[in-house]
Design a protein around this motif. Structure first.
Motif, PDB file in Angstrom:
ATOM      1  N   LYS A  59      48.938  24.093  62.038  1.00  0.00           N
ATOM      2  CA  LYS A  59      50.134  23.266  61.988  1.00  0.00           C
ATOM      3  C   LYS A  59      51.052  23.651  63.133  1.00  0.00           C
ATOM      4  O   LYS A  59      51.478  24.797  63.267  1.00  0.00           O
ATOM      5  CB  LYS A  59      50.843  23.443  60.646  1.00  0.00           C
ATOM      6  N   LEU A  60      51.353  22.676  63.976  1.00  0.00           N
ATOM      7  CA  LEU A  60      52.147  22.936  65.186  1.00  0.00           C
ATOM      8  C   LEU A  60      53.630  22.663  64.996  1.00  0.00           C
ATOM      9  O   LEU A  60      54.454  23.236  65.705  1.00  0.00           O
ATOM     10  CB  LEU A  60      51.616  22.067  66.339  1.00  0.00           C
ATOM     11  N   VAL A  61      53.973  21.800  64.065  1.00  0.00           N
ATOM     12  CA  VAL A  61      55.368  21.412  63.862  1.00  0.00           C
ATOM     13  C   VAL A  61      55.749  21.692  62.415  1.00  0.00           C
ATOM     14  O   VAL A  61      55.062  21.249  61.488  1.00  0.00           O
ATOM     15  CB  VAL A  61      55.589  19.922  64.185  1.00  0.00           C
ATOM     16  N   GLU A  62      56.811  22.440  62.227  1.00  0.00           N
ATOM     17  CA  GLU A  62      57.337  22.734  60.890  1.00  0.00           C
ATOM     18  C   GLU A  62      58.617  21.933  60.669  1.00  0.00           C
ATOM     19  O   GLU A  62      59.512  21.929  61.516  1.00  0.00           O
ATOM     20  CB  GLU A  62      57.622  24.235  60.748  1.00  0.00           C
ATOM     21  N   HIS A  63      58.675  21.236  59.552  1.00  0.00           N
ATOM     22  CA  HIS A  63      59.867  20.451  59.231  1.00  0.00           C
ATOM     23  C   HIS A  63      59.933  20.249  57.732  1.00  0.00           C
ATOM     24  O   HIS A  63      58.951  20.456  57.008  1.00  0.00           O
ATOM     25  CB  HIS A  63      59.832  19.102  59.957  1.00  0.00           C
ATOM     26  N   GLU A  64      61.077  19.825  57.274  1.00  0.00           N
ATOM     27  CA  GLU A  64      61.264  19.534  55.862  1.00  0.00           C
ATOM     28  C   GLU A  64      60.910  18.073  55.595  1.00  0.00           C
ATOM     29  O   GLU A  64      61.070  17.217  56.446  1.00  0.00           O
ATOM     30  CB  GLU A  64      62.712  19.806  55.449  1.00  0.00           C
ATOM     31  N   GLY A  65      60.423  17.819  54.409  1.00  0.00           N
ATOM     32  CA  GLY A  65      60.043  16.460  54.055  1.00  0.00           C
ATOM     33  C   GLY A  65      58.543  16.328  53.892  1.00  0.00           C
ATOM     34  O   GLY A  65      57.811  17.314  53.763  1.00  0.00           O
ATOM     35  N   ARG A  85      50.392  14.087  62.329  1.00  0.00           N
ATOM     36  CA  ARG A  85      50.780  14.453  63.700  1.00  0.00           C
ATOM     37  C   ARG A  85      51.353  15.865  63.791  1.00  0.00           C
ATOM     38  O   ARG A  85      51.573  16.354  64.911  1.00  0.00           O
ATOM     39  CB  ARG A  85      51.794  13.452  64.228  1.00  0.00           C
ATOM     40  N   ASP A  86      51.585  16.514  62.680  1.00  0.00           N
ATOM     41  CA  ASP A  86      52.112  17.877  62.709  1.00  0.00           C
ATOM     42  C   ASP A  86      51.049  18.909  63.052  1.00  0.00           C
ATOM     43  O   ASP A  86      51.389  20.069  63.305  1.00  0.00           O
ATOM     44  CB  ASP A  86      52.727  18.234  61.344  1.00  0.00           C
ATOM     45  N   TYR A  87      49.764  18.499  63.073  1.00  0.00           N
ATOM     46  CA  TYR A  87      48.672  19.448  63.257  1.00  0.00           C
ATOM     47  C   TYR A  87      48.035  19.293  64.633  1.00  0.00           C
ATOM     48  O   TYR A  87      48.412  18.417  65.424  1.00  0.00           O
ATOM     49  CB  TYR A  87      47.624  19.237  62.159  1.00  0.00           C
ATOM     50  N   ASP A  88      47.063  20.154  64.900  1.00  0.00           N
ATOM     51  CA  ASP A  88      46.382  20.159  66.197  1.00  0.00           C
ATOM     52  C   ASP A  88      45.484  18.931  66.334  1.00  0.00           C
ATOM     53  O   ASP A  88      45.284  18.163  65.389  1.00  0.00           O
ATOM     54  CB  ASP A  88      45.552  21.444  66.345  1.00  0.00           C
ATOM     55  N   ASP A  89      44.906  18.762  67.531  1.00  0.00           N
ATOM     56  CA  ASP A  89      44.132  17.552  67.830  1.00  0.00           C
ATOM     57  C   ASP A  89      42.876  17.455  66.973  1.00  0.00           C
ATOM     58  O   ASP A  89      42.506  16.365  66.526  1.00  0.00           O
ATOM     59  CB  ASP A  89      43.757  17.527  69.316  1.00  0.00           C
ATOM     60  N   VAL A  90      42.190  18.574  66.758  1.00  0.00           N
ATOM     61  CA  VAL A  90      40.967  18.547  65.959  1.00  0.00           C
ATOM     62  C   VAL A  90      41.276  18.123  64.526  1.00  0.00           C
ATOM     63  O   VAL A  90      40.573  17.300  63.932  1.00  0.00           O
ATOM     64  CB  VAL A  90      40.284  19.929  65.988  1.00  0.00           C
TER      65      VAL A  90
END
Length: 489
Positions: free
Chosen positions: A210-216, A221-226
């Motif tokens: 997981k590349l992006v951490e956010h609430e909700g 799209r929050d994860y890597d390409d694979v």
């Protein structure tokens, strides 16, 4: 006048040395507790260093005696400080004189012979053995091993005999039947090792990053390409299976659909992605969106095709109410030619609205789910058709009061309606199975959808092949040494 208490006088006496370094009557304080502790630690450290130096000298002497080939008794006398007593009573001795004592063990009475000393520190490798579970064991081929070695103790001889009863030595004279069996088993063992390696590679689990951490709510799209590629495939497969098999699933059916979709995504992408609860939630939430998207696309079509009016006048409200009641009576909305009389209805399941919403929902273009997952939609599945009929009924229900009111399209509200429509389709198929009516209708819905998407029929796809004549001509040209270039150029 200042007064001195008795306690203070005693304290001065304790901290005062009457016969100090300055002579009688001189005053000098005793060393403090910290100073005494430091002195004790230094003395203890010096004693430890001395003991360590003595042990090092003893080890060097033992090593020197071992190199010179000294007697075994002396080496056993210097073996260690814990097992043998060492006399260092003479303070003037520099550690070169030692005394040894004999320690009696259980094996001392049984064996009077000494083990021979060997300078080689590497033990001789034992011969290979083969275990035999049943039958008698043949005698060892290497009989001279025991004759050249020194005699062992009684316990050693017992353990050696026990080992010989279970195994045989495989020396230079290996029995031919053992060699044949080993030669036959070698290729199979090699293939087994290779297949095991491939299995390990195939079952390698990939962790999602997981590349992006956010609430909700979580997003792909929050994860890597694979992970994104895998999740896109899994979501598409899940949506197709959901519509084709169980549009209104319970928890067990939802888990089964998720498992099947995850396995198919692994085969399609070649990635064994670890399924976490967060990733599973992303997939199942996309399934919940199918019903909402279907109703959103169907609502304006129902209003335009059936002629509902948004006016709040009494006449418009009354007209909308009667129209909604008439459409729901006897599934009148599912016929191509609607009529208040049941005998006048024609074209069951051939209403233009049904084909139009199918085209919009699953066959919008040649990359839509109806084309990508054609194995689930050819012919158009009965559960998806029941979902379409239920969605049309939900949109009509919004006009039952004469003014459109939003009604949630949830499983709790319309699970019963879905089951009713599905049973109706199954009963219709059973009644017309001799004429194959319902399968023909569903195949027609799929074919018209494919035409609407603009995708070429699968039967029309050209297959690139090379005929036998072309192959023969190419071989002949190669043998003759000719080329495609013009020789005059």
């Amino acid at each position: 006048m200042p007064t001195f208490t008795k306690a203070r006088c005693n304290s001065d006496k304790e901290n005062t040395d009457v016969h100090g370094p300055d002579g009688p009557g001189g005053r000098s304080r005793r060393p403090s507790e910290k100073l005494r502790q430091l002195t004790a630690e230094q003395q203890e450290l010096a004693e430890r260093r001395e003991i360590k130096a003595q042990r090092e000298r003893k080890r060097l002497q033992i090593r020197q005696l071992a190199q010179d080939g000294s007697e075994t008794d002396k080496r056993e006398g210097f073996a260690g400080d814990d097992q043998y007593g060492i006399d260092d009573g003479n303070d003037g001795n520099d550690g070169s004189q030692f005394t040894s004592r004999v320690v009696m063990t259980k094996l001392s009475g049984g064996c009077k012979e000494r083990l021979s000393y060997s300078k080689n520190k590497i033990p001789r490798a034992p011969p290979m053995t083969i275990d035999i579970d049943q039958g008698e064991i043949a005698a060892s081929d290497d009989e001279d091993i025991e004759s050249h070695s020194t005699p062992h103790s009684s316990s050693d001889r017992q353990s050696t005999q026990h080992k010989k009863s279970k195994s045989r030595y495989l020396g230079s004279s290996t029995p031919p039947e053992v060699e044949d069996t080993r030669d036959k088993m070698a290729p199979a063992m090699k293939r087994h090792r290779e297949s095991s390696k491939e299995d390990v590679l195939e079952t390698t689990v990939v962790k999602a990053q997981k590349l992006v951490e956010h609430e909700g709510r979580p997003h792909t799209r929050d994860y890597d390409d694979v992970t994104q590629e895998f999740m896109t495939t899994a979501i598409g497969e899940y949506r197709a299976r959901l519509c084709a098999k169980a549009p209104m699933p319970d928890h067990i059916a939802e888990t089964s659909l998720l498992d099947a979709s995850w396995v198919q995504a692994r085969k399609a992408t070649g990635v064994n992605l670890d399924r976490t609860p967060q990733l599973a939630k992303i997939v199942t939430s996309r399934g919940l969106q199918v019903r909402g998207q279907l109703k959103t696309k169907l609502r304006p079509l129902v209003k335009a095709i059936f002629g509902f009016h948004s006016s709040q006048s009494k006449s418009a409200v009354k007209k909308n109410q009667s129209l909604a009641e008439g459409l729901k009576e006897g599934m009148n909305f599912a016929f191509k030619h609607m009529s208040a009389d049941e005998d006048g209805r024609r074209g069951f399941l051939k209403a233009p609205l049904i084909q139009k919403i199918i085209n919009t929902m699953w066959f919008a273009n040649k990359h839509d789910n109806g084309i990508r997952f054609h194995k689930h939609f050819k012919p158009f599945p009965y559960p998806a058709l029941a979902l379409v009929l239920m969605a049309i009924e939900c949109c009509i229900d919004e006009w039952t009061t004469g003014i459109r009111a939003d009604i949630p399209f949830t499983i709790q509200e319309y699970r019963g309606a879905y089951d009713s429509h599905l049973k109706c389709l199954q009963a219709f198929e059973e009644a017309t199975k001799t004429h194959n009516v319902l399968p023909a209708i569903c195949m027609r819905l799929y074919e018209v959808g494919c035409i609407h998407s603009g995708a070429a029929p699968f039967s029309a796809l050209t297959k690139v092949t090379v005929s036998a004549r072309v192959v023969a001509a190419a071989i002949k040209e190669h043998e003759e040494g000719s080329t495609t270039e013009d020789e005059t150029d």
